[in-house]
Design a protein around this motif. Structure first.
Motif, PDB file in Angstrom:
ATOM      1  N   TYR A   1      -5.813 104.282  82.363  1.00  0.00           N
ATOM      2  CA  TYR A   1      -4.658 104.688  83.163  1.00  0.00           C
ATOM      3  C   TYR A   1      -5.070 105.802  84.124  1.00  0.00           C
TER       4      TYR A   1
ATOM      5  N   SER B   1       7.165  96.353  77.180  1.00  0.00           N
ATOM      6  CA  SER B   1       6.463  96.954  78.311  1.00  0.00           C
ATOM      7  C   SER B   1       4.965  96.654  78.250  1.00  0.00           C
TER       8      SER B   1
ATOM      9  N   ASP C   1       2.712  94.547  80.987  1.00  0.00           N
ATOM     10  CA  ASP C   1       1.503  95.122  81.569  1.00  0.00           C
ATOM     11  C   ASP C   1       0.294  94.233  81.286  1.00  0.00           C
TER      12      ASP C   1
ATOM     13  N   HIS D   1      -2.138  92.245  84.064  1.00  0.00           N
ATOM     14  CA  HIS D   1      -3.573  92.478  84.167  1.00  0.00           C
ATOM     15  C   HIS D   1      -4.395  91.228  83.875  1.00  0.00           C
TER      16      HIS D   1
END
Length: 170
Positions: free
Chosen positions: A87, A148, A152, A156
């Motif tokens: 991140y 969530s 994500d 990706h």
């Protein structure tokens, strides 16, 4: 297993299947290929999506991450602290994800997926309603956090599939 946890388990299983599909048979050059100097590689994307899942699930469980508990951090040998999940990493940090094999990425993802599914299997609907992060408005429940992560992960792995397609046309 409730219908809610069954849906979560199915979703994480789909992420796993997508990771296996997109990485199958990739060469080292394909894993590290970047469309340009600012873009992510397949290796970074799969590492990152698995790190985030591992981080968030371990946090929800109150347990050590698979990354450190099972020695993956040491095996991967990346130049980041063990707490790094990708991140906010810079383009140079993305480029540093080198020398990681498909087998390593898949083994790590398989271990994290197995732990995630074991965790989901013991959850009740009341567990899913538990607030786990009050730093957001509204506060984040376990269900919202798990969904969530799925969202994500799928974004990706989709990016990784796109890059794979690009490498197959070069």
């Amino acid at each position: 297993m409730s219908s809610a946890t069954a849906v979560l388990a199915d979703s994480y299983g789909r992420v796993r299947e997508s990771v296996l599909h997109v990485t199958r048979g990739l060469t080292a050059d394909q894993l590290s290929y970047r469309v340009d100097g600012e873009a992510n590689s397949i290796a970074w994307l799969i590492w990152h999506l698995t790190r985030v899942q591992d981080d968030h699930v371990a946090d929800a469980m109150g347990a050590e991450q698979v990354w450190t508990a099972r020695g993956f951090a040491q095996d991967f040998g990346l130049p980041f602290p063990p707490s790094a999940t990708g991140y906010g990493q810079s383009a140079d940090e993305v480029a540093a994800v080198q020398g990681v094999s498909v087998d390593q990425l898949v083994a790590y993802h398989e271990a994290v997926c197995a732990r995630t599914l074991e965790f989901i299997a013991i959850l009740s609907d009341d567990d899913l309603d538990r607030v786990i992060d009050t730093s957001w408005d509204p506060p984040v429940t376990l269900a919202v956090r798990l969904v969530s992560v799925i969202a994500d992960d799928l974004q990706h792995v989709g990016q990784a599939a796109f890059i794979r397609g690009v490498t197959e046309r070069l």
